[in-house]
Design a protein around this motif. Sequence first.
Motif, PDB file in Angstrom:
ATOM      1  N   ALA A 199      19.832   1.383  44.014  1.00  0.00           N
ATOM      2  CA  ALA A 199      20.501   0.859  42.818  1.00  0.00           C
ATOM      3  C   ALA A 199      19.767   1.350  41.588  1.00  0.00           C
ATOM      4  CB  ALA A 199      20.528  -0.667  42.852  1.00  0.00           C
ATOM      5  N   TRP A 200      20.519   1.888  40.655  1.00  0.00           N
ATOM      6  CA  TRP A 200      19.938   2.388  39.416  1.00  0.00           C
ATOM      7  C   TRP A 200      20.590   1.634  38.245  1.00  0.00           C
ATOM      8  CZ3 TRP A 200      15.745   4.847  38.262  1.00  0.00           C
ATOM      9  CH2 TRP A 200      15.585   5.385  36.987  1.00  0.00           C
ATOM     10  N   PRO A 201      19.861   0.744  37.572  1.00  0.00           N
ATOM     11  CA  PRO A 201      20.435   0.054  36.413  1.00  0.00           C
ATOM     12  C   PRO A 201      20.671   1.052  35.279  1.00  0.00           C
ATOM     13  CG  PRO A 201      18.502  -1.107  37.270  1.00  0.00           C
ATOM     14  CD  PRO A 201      18.518   0.250  37.901  1.00  0.00           C
ATOM     15  N   ILE A 202      21.887   1.092  34.761  1.00  0.00           N
ATOM     16  CA  ILE A 202      22.228   2.054  33.713  1.00  0.00           C
ATOM     17  C   ILE A 202      22.610   1.391  32.396  1.00  0.00           C
ATOM     18  CG2 ILE A 202      22.887   3.889  35.301  1.00  0.00           C
ATOM     19  CD1 ILE A 202      25.820   3.090  34.866  1.00  0.00           C
ATOM     20  N   GLY A 203      22.911   0.103  32.434  1.00  0.00           N
ATOM     21  CA  GLY A 203      23.309  -0.579  31.210  1.00  0.00           C
ATOM     22  C   GLY A 203      22.974  -2.052  31.271  1.00  0.00           C
ATOM     23  N   VAL A 204      22.832  -2.661  30.101  1.00  0.00           N
ATOM     24  CA  VAL A 204      22.507  -4.079  30.036  1.00  0.00           C
ATOM     25  C   VAL A 204      23.038  -4.650  28.735  1.00  0.00           C
ATOM     26  CG1 VAL A 204      20.261  -3.707  28.920  1.00  0.00           C
ATOM     27  CG2 VAL A 204      20.612  -5.747  30.328  1.00  0.00           C
ATOM     28  N   LYS A 205      23.383  -5.919  28.762  1.00  0.00           N
ATOM     29  CA  LYS A 205      23.667  -6.666  27.541  1.00  0.00           C
ATOM     30  C   LYS A 205      23.332  -8.117  27.798  1.00  0.00           C
ATOM     31  CE  LYS A 205      28.695  -6.396  28.416  1.00  0.00           C
ATOM     32  NZ  LYS A 205      30.000  -6.079  27.774  1.00  0.00           N
ATOM     33  N   TRP A 206      23.030  -8.828  26.725  1.00  0.00           N
ATOM     34  CA  TRP A 206      22.578 -10.205  26.876  1.00  0.00           C
ATOM     35  C   TRP A 206      23.012 -11.042  25.700  1.00  0.00           C
ATOM     36  CZ3 TRP A 206      19.161  -6.096  26.016  1.00  0.00           C
ATOM     37  CH2 TRP A 206      18.559  -6.062  24.761  1.00  0.00           C
ATOM     38  N   ALA A 207      22.977 -12.365  25.908  1.00  0.00           N
ATOM     39  CA  ALA A 207      23.281 -13.336  24.864  1.00  0.00           C
ATOM     40  C   ALA A 207      22.306 -14.493  25.020  1.00  0.00           C
ATOM     41  CB  ALA A 207      24.719 -13.829  24.973  1.00  0.00           C
ATOM     42  N   ALA A 208      21.528 -14.754  23.986  1.00  0.00           N
ATOM     43  CA  ALA A 208      20.580 -15.863  24.023  1.00  0.00           C
ATOM     44  C   ALA A 208      21.337 -17.178  23.901  1.00  0.00           C
ATOM     45  CB  ALA A 208      19.558 -15.722  22.909  1.00  0.00           C
ATOM     46  N   VAL A 209      21.129 -18.082  24.851  1.00  0.00           N
ATOM     47  CA  VAL A 209      21.709 -19.420  24.798  1.00  0.00           C
ATOM     48  C   VAL A 209      20.779 -20.356  24.029  1.00  0.00           C
ATOM     49  CG1 VAL A 209      22.549 -21.353  26.204  1.00  0.00           C
ATOM     50  CG2 VAL A 209      22.870 -18.996  26.993  1.00  0.00           C
ATOM     51  N   GLY A 210      19.516 -20.055  24.041  1.00  0.00           N
ATOM     52  CA  GLY A 210      18.479 -20.796  23.333  1.00  0.00           C
ATOM     53  C   GLY A 210      17.203 -19.993  23.450  1.00  0.00           C
ATOM     54  N   SER A 211      16.110 -20.541  22.938  1.00  0.00           N
ATOM     55  CA  SER A 211      14.862 -19.794  22.995  1.00  0.00           C
ATOM     56  C   SER A 211      14.347 -19.618  24.421  1.00  0.00           C
ATOM     57  CB  SER A 211      13.792 -20.485  22.147  1.00  0.00           C
ATOM     58  OG  SER A 211      13.542 -21.803  22.636  1.00  0.00           O
ATOM     59  N   ASN A 212      14.806 -20.489  25.339  1.00  0.00           N
ATOM     60  CA  ASN A 212      14.313 -20.446  26.714  1.00  0.00           C
ATOM     61  C   ASN A 212      15.388 -20.133  27.742  1.00  0.00           C
ATOM     62  OD1 ASN A 212      11.633 -21.116  25.977  1.00  0.00           O
ATOM     63  ND2 ASN A 212      12.184 -23.285  25.905  1.00  0.00           N
ATOM     64  N   THR A 213      16.573 -19.712  27.293  1.00  0.00           N
ATOM     65  CA  THR A 213      17.671 -19.393  28.201  1.00  0.00           C
ATOM     66  C   THR A 213      18.428 -18.187  27.669  1.00  0.00           C
ATOM     67  OG1 THR A 213      17.912 -21.747  28.761  1.00  0.00           O
ATOM     68  CG2 THR A 213      19.715 -20.281  29.381  1.00  0.00           C
ATOM     69  N   VAL A 214      18.645 -17.199  28.519  1.00  0.00           N
ATOM     70  CA  VAL A 214      19.354 -15.982  28.120  1.00  0.00           C
ATOM     71  C   VAL A 214      20.308 -15.588  29.242  1.00  0.00           C
ATOM     72  CG1 VAL A 214      19.147 -13.562  27.421  1.00  0.00           C
ATOM     73  CG2 VAL A 214      17.365 -15.200  26.774  1.00  0.00           C
ATOM     74  N   ASP A 215      21.579 -15.383  28.898  1.00  0.00           N
ATOM     75  CA  ASP A 215      22.541 -14.860  29.861  1.00  0.00           C
ATOM     76  C   ASP A 215      22.522 -13.335  29.795  1.00  0.00           C
ATOM     77  OD1 ASP A 215      23.319 -17.349  30.752  1.00  0.00           O
ATOM     78  OD2 ASP A 215      25.009 -17.500  29.368  1.00  0.00           O
ATOM     79  N   VAL A 216      22.471 -12.709  30.968  1.00  0.00           N
ATOM     80  CA  VAL A 216      22.296 -11.261  31.043  1.00  0.00           C
ATOM     81  C   VAL A 216      23.357 -10.659  31.962  1.00  0.00           C
ATOM     82  CG1 VAL A 216      20.698  -9.375  31.551  1.00  0.00           C
ATOM     83  CG2 VAL A 216      19.793 -11.581  30.789  1.00  0.00           C
ATOM     84  N   LEU A 217      23.885  -9.511  31.566  1.00  0.00           N
ATOM     85  CA  LEU A 217      24.719  -8.697  32.434  1.00  0.00           C
ATOM     86  C   LEU A 217      24.001  -7.376  32.676  1.00  0.00           C
ATOM     87  CD1 LEU A 217      28.307  -9.157  30.911  1.00  0.00           C
ATOM     88  CD2 LEU A 217      27.403 -10.207  32.991  1.00  0.00           C
ATOM     89  N   VAL A 218      23.908  -6.986  33.932  1.00  0.00           N
ATOM     90  CA  VAL A 218      23.277  -5.716  34.294  1.00  0.00           C
ATOM     91  C   VAL A 218      24.337  -4.826  34.942  1.00  0.00           C
ATOM     92  CG1 VAL A 218      21.462  -4.576  35.616  1.00  0.00           C
ATOM     93  CG2 VAL A 218      21.062  -6.861  34.664  1.00  0.00           C
ATOM     94  N   LEU A 219      24.447  -3.603  34.452  1.00  0.00           N
ATOM     95  CA  LEU A 219      25.379  -2.619  34.996  1.00  0.00           C
ATOM     96  C   LEU A 219      24.585  -1.647  35.871  1.00  0.00           C
ATOM     97  CD1 LEU A 219      28.217  -1.243  35.005  1.00  0.00           C
ATOM     98  CD2 LEU A 219      27.504  -0.045  32.923  1.00  0.00           C
ATOM     99  N   LEU A 220      24.974  -1.556  37.137  1.00  0.00           N
ATOM    100  CA  LEU A 220      24.233  -0.744  38.100  1.00  0.00           C
ATOM    101  C   LEU A 220      25.102   0.350  38.688  1.00  0.00           C
ATOM    102  CD1 LEU A 220      23.242  -4.014  39.617  1.00  0.00           C
ATOM    103  CD2 LEU A 220      21.369  -2.411  39.356  1.00  0.00           C
ATOM    104  N   ARG A 221      24.473   1.467  38.968  1.00  0.00           N
ATOM    105  CA  ARG A 221      25.095   2.516  39.772  1.00  0.00           C
ATOM    106  C   ARG A 221      24.423   2.452  41.139  1.00  0.00           C
ATOM    107  NH1 ARG A 221      23.910   7.217  36.989  1.00  0.00           N
ATOM    108  NH2 ARG A 221      25.835   7.227  35.775  1.00  0.00           N
ATOM    109  N   VAL A 222      25.185   2.054  42.153  1.00  0.00           N
ATOM    110  CA  VAL A 222      24.648   1.868  43.500  1.00  0.00           C
ATOM    111  C   VAL A 222      25.135   3.009  44.393  1.00  0.00           C
ATOM    112  CG1 VAL A 222      24.483   0.327  45.485  1.00  0.00           C
ATOM    113  CG2 VAL A 222      24.658  -0.632  43.176  1.00  0.00           C
ATOM    114  N   THR A 223      24.197   3.719  44.987  1.00  0.00           N
ATOM    115  CA  THR A 223      24.532   4.837  45.865  1.00  0.00           C
ATOM    116  C   THR A 223      24.084   4.514  47.288  1.00  0.00           C
ATOM    117  OG1 THR A 223      24.276   6.416  44.062  1.00  0.00           O
ATOM    118  CG2 THR A 223      24.237   7.296  46.283  1.00  0.00           C
TER     119      THR A 223
END
Length: 240
Positions: A154-178
Amino acid sequence: MRRAVITLASIVLVLVAALVVIAVNGDNSGDNKSAAAPEESTAGPTPVQTLPPDEGDYVAPAKYVALPGGAEKVGDLPVKFPHSPEGAASMAVASARNAWSFDPAEVKAGILTYASDRYRDAMAASAEDGAKGNREFAGVPGAGPIPPGATLNAWPIGVKWAAVGSNTVDVLVLLRVTSVPGEGAEPKTTLVVVPGRAVWESGDWKGDATDPKPLPDPVDIGTAKFNEDGWKAIQEGDRL
């Protein structure tokens, strides 16, 4: 390249270090109640739609991010990420990369390293199922020796995130899996979007449960859609 849309069904404990679909019955409201043990499923991610190859010229990513590394390591796994949204994203990327393995011990090591305390033990008990799901995803028999030449990367190629608070962050990771099921077989490349929630716990970011939300369709880096969907290309050294 042929691409598949991966869906994770039901309420998912999105600790990407396991790649096991889990229905979480516990209370995620953040109070002091103990979370119920997750119900395990041996089903791994399921390709539900195959998209045609991308066409057109390469489109350079509009945004790049050099994610911070961990200040320490547990085995080969980085830990002690900065207390920032970028640090949370870096933990999620490291966890996602480690998750795609045929080796239950490797999957379990990722769980023990990156899972939040309230889910760690239950997730660790699912490591065998996670590795089995990875084998089946790659076209490898679910039990017995790994065929010669079989690989899963798996090779992570992209990411984006949204902070819910100072101690919580929602993250999306885009992977290329071969994956390759064995010697002489053609490699299969799949694009996967993996959601996760990072929580600050005991001085580091850990993976926790998150509410299910519709996931964006996976798109390859180098396409206009990659930029339109707001992905940041992951810069690691001299490589993307």
